[in-house]
Design a protein around this motif. Structure first.
Motif, PDB file in Angstrom:
ATOM      1  N   ASP A  53     -10.226   9.582  -0.457  1.00 24.65           N
ATOM      2  CA  ASP A  53      -9.466   9.672   0.807  1.00 24.65           C
ATOM      3  C   ASP A  53      -9.864   8.585   1.798  1.00 24.65           C
ATOM      4  O   ASP A  53      -9.038   8.114   2.577  1.00 24.65           O
ATOM      5  CB  ASP A  53      -9.662  11.048   1.443  1.00 24.65           C
ATOM      6  CG  ASP A  53      -8.890  12.132   0.697  1.00 24.65           C
ATOM      7  OD1 ASP A  53      -7.924  11.777  -0.021  1.00 24.65           O
ATOM      8  OD2 ASP A  53      -9.263  13.306   0.818  1.00 24.65           O
ATOM      9  N   THR A  73      -7.672   5.392   1.890  1.00 22.29           N
ATOM     10  CA  THR A  73      -6.254   5.403   2.294  1.00 22.29           C
ATOM     11  C   THR A  73      -5.989   4.474   3.482  1.00 22.29           C
ATOM     12  O   THR A  73      -6.601   4.624   4.543  1.00 22.29           O
ATOM     13  CB  THR A  73      -5.824   6.855   2.630  1.00 22.29           C
ATOM     14  OG1 THR A  73      -6.172   7.662   1.516  1.00 22.29           O
ATOM     15  CG2 THR A  73      -4.340   6.937   2.888  1.00 22.29           C
ATOM     16  N   ARG A  99      -4.130  11.630  -8.472  1.00 18.91           N
ATOM     17  CA  ARG A  99      -5.457  12.091  -8.023  1.00 18.91           C
ATOM     18  C   ARG A  99      -6.065  13.158  -8.924  1.00 18.91           C
ATOM     19  O   ARG A  99      -7.279  13.300  -8.970  1.00 18.91           O
ATOM     20  CB  ARG A  99      -5.471  12.485  -6.545  1.00 18.91           C
ATOM     21  CG  ARG A  99      -4.622  13.656  -6.155  1.00 18.91           C
ATOM     22  CD  ARG A  99      -4.682  13.858  -4.641  1.00 18.91           C
ATOM     23  NE  ARG A  99      -6.059  13.916  -4.173  1.00 18.91           N
ATOM     24  CZ  ARG A  99      -6.556  13.234  -3.132  1.00 18.91           C
ATOM     25  NH1 ARG A  99      -5.819  12.425  -2.443  1.00 18.91           N
ATOM     26  NH2 ARG A  99      -7.799  13.378  -2.784  1.00 18.91           N
ATOM     27  N   GLU A 117      -0.502   3.698  -2.693  1.00 20.52           N
ATOM     28  CA  GLU A 117      -1.047   4.995  -2.260  1.00 20.52           C
ATOM     29  C   GLU A 117      -0.146   6.164  -2.675  1.00 20.52           C
ATOM     30  O   GLU A 117      -0.627   7.287  -2.826  1.00 20.52           O
ATOM     31  CB  GLU A 117      -1.375   4.934  -0.763  1.00 20.52           C
ATOM     32  CG  GLU A 117      -2.516   3.926  -0.594  1.00 20.52           C
ATOM     33  CD  GLU A 117      -3.103   3.749   0.792  1.00 20.52           C
ATOM     34  OE1 GLU A 117      -2.600   4.357   1.749  1.00 20.52           O
ATOM     35  OE2 GLU A 117      -4.093   2.986   0.890  1.00 20.52           O
ATOM     36  N   TYR A 174       0.821  -1.221   0.000  1.00 20.27           N
ATOM     37  CA  TYR A 174       0.000   0.000   0.000  1.00 20.27           C
ATOM     38  C   TYR A 174       0.848   1.261   0.000  1.00 20.27           C
ATOM     39  O   TYR A 174       0.393   2.308  -0.455  1.00 20.27           O
ATOM     40  CB  TYR A 174      -0.998  -0.012   1.171  1.00 20.27           C
ATOM     41  CG  TYR A 174      -2.154  -0.937   0.873  1.00 20.27           C
ATOM     42  CD1 TYR A 174      -2.015  -2.304   1.064  1.00 20.27           C
ATOM     43  CD2 TYR A 174      -3.352  -0.473   0.356  1.00 20.27           C
ATOM     44  CE1 TYR A 174      -3.048  -3.181   0.756  1.00 20.27           C
ATOM     45  CE2 TYR A 174      -4.384  -1.335   0.041  1.00 20.27           C
ATOM     46  CZ  TYR A 174      -4.226  -2.683   0.241  1.00 20.27           C
ATOM     47  OH  TYR A 174      -5.237  -3.552  -0.080  1.00 20.27           O
TER      48      TYR A 174
END
Ligand code: HEM
Length: 214
Positions: free
Chosen positions: A72, A75, A61, A54, A50
């Motif tokens: 969001d 996350t 984004r 991420e 992740y």
């Protein structure tokens, strides 16, 4: 009527999903047949994965195609860090090395997620829709059999109802402006994402399995 893309992805990958779902490591985990260190090992691998996924989400984004999928409430990194502190203590970073399969997974994420929006979505879909589905069942089993509350990774309060979120996510897959060829490439990347996840689970099984599961 033409099949919706979201339905095509699910249908084309259901065999690999079944293989992932039936991984020995997961069977042993939900039956409480692993040491707690086995669960901690899985959380540690998720942290490596992740961190890259991420980082890509942050980079994409504002992308007109991939940015639609970034939310969001998805996350996971802060929750993974909290779970690792609870499971391994404040020095968790030294006790959570990436396995060989995890390194192959993160190499692939780095290779495709940052400059191919469809590739990013393929990996994003495979992890987050899984976490919002089978992940919820895994978390409940882990809390029950190990008596640990270090399962905040699976807490998706920030996206609202998981079922509604998944419906909207599938609608976004169907609305994305991908050609038939691009859709085929994305399905292939989801298949690869399943393979990479299965390999991570196999590495975990080799390290922690007790061999008790059928
Ligand atoms: C104990 C293991 C697992 C169980 C019991 C499980 C169960 C499920 C179930 C019931 C769904 C359908 C949810 C729905 O339609 O809303 C689902 C969807 C999904 N799962 Fe799993 N799963 C497991 C492991 C995994 C793993 C390891 C991955 C990949 C890393 C994964 C990825 C997915 C994805 C991407 C979907 C969405 C499919 C779609 O509707 O397009 N699952 N899972």
């Amino acid at each position: 009527m033409d099949e919706l893309f979201s339905a095509a992805v699910r249908r084309s990958t259901e065999g690999r999903h079944r293989d992932a779902e039936r991984a020995t490591f997961l069977s042993e985990l939900v039956r409480g047949e692993l040491p707690l260190a086995g669960y901690a090992g899985m959380v540690a691998q998720h942290h490596h994965i992740y961190a890259v996924l991420e980082e890509a989400a942050a980079a994409l984004r504002t992308d007109p195609v991939a940015g639609v999928f970034v939310h969001d409430g998805l996350t996971r990194l802060p929750a993974l860090e909290a779970d690792l502190v609870a499971l391994l203590g404040p020095g968790w970073r030294d006790r959570a090395p990436a396995s060989a399969a995890t390194l192959r997974y993160t190499d692939r994420l780095r290779a495709v997620c940052f400059d191919w929006p469809g590739g990013f979505v393929a990996h994003h879909y495979t992890r987050y829709l899984g976490d919002l589905s089978g992940g919820q069942y895994l978390a409940a089993a882990v809390r029950k059999v190990y008596g640990t509350t270090a399962t905040s990774f699976y807490d998706f309060a920030g996206v609202g109802s998981p079922a509604r979120f998944k419906t909207r996510y599938r609608e976004a897959l169907d609305a994305a402006p991908w050609s038939a060829e691009e859709r085929g490439r994305i399905v292939d990347e989801v298949l690869l994402a399943y393979d990479l996840n299965i390999a991570v689970l196999e590495d975990l099984g080799r390290e922690y399995s007790t061999g008790k599961a059928a």
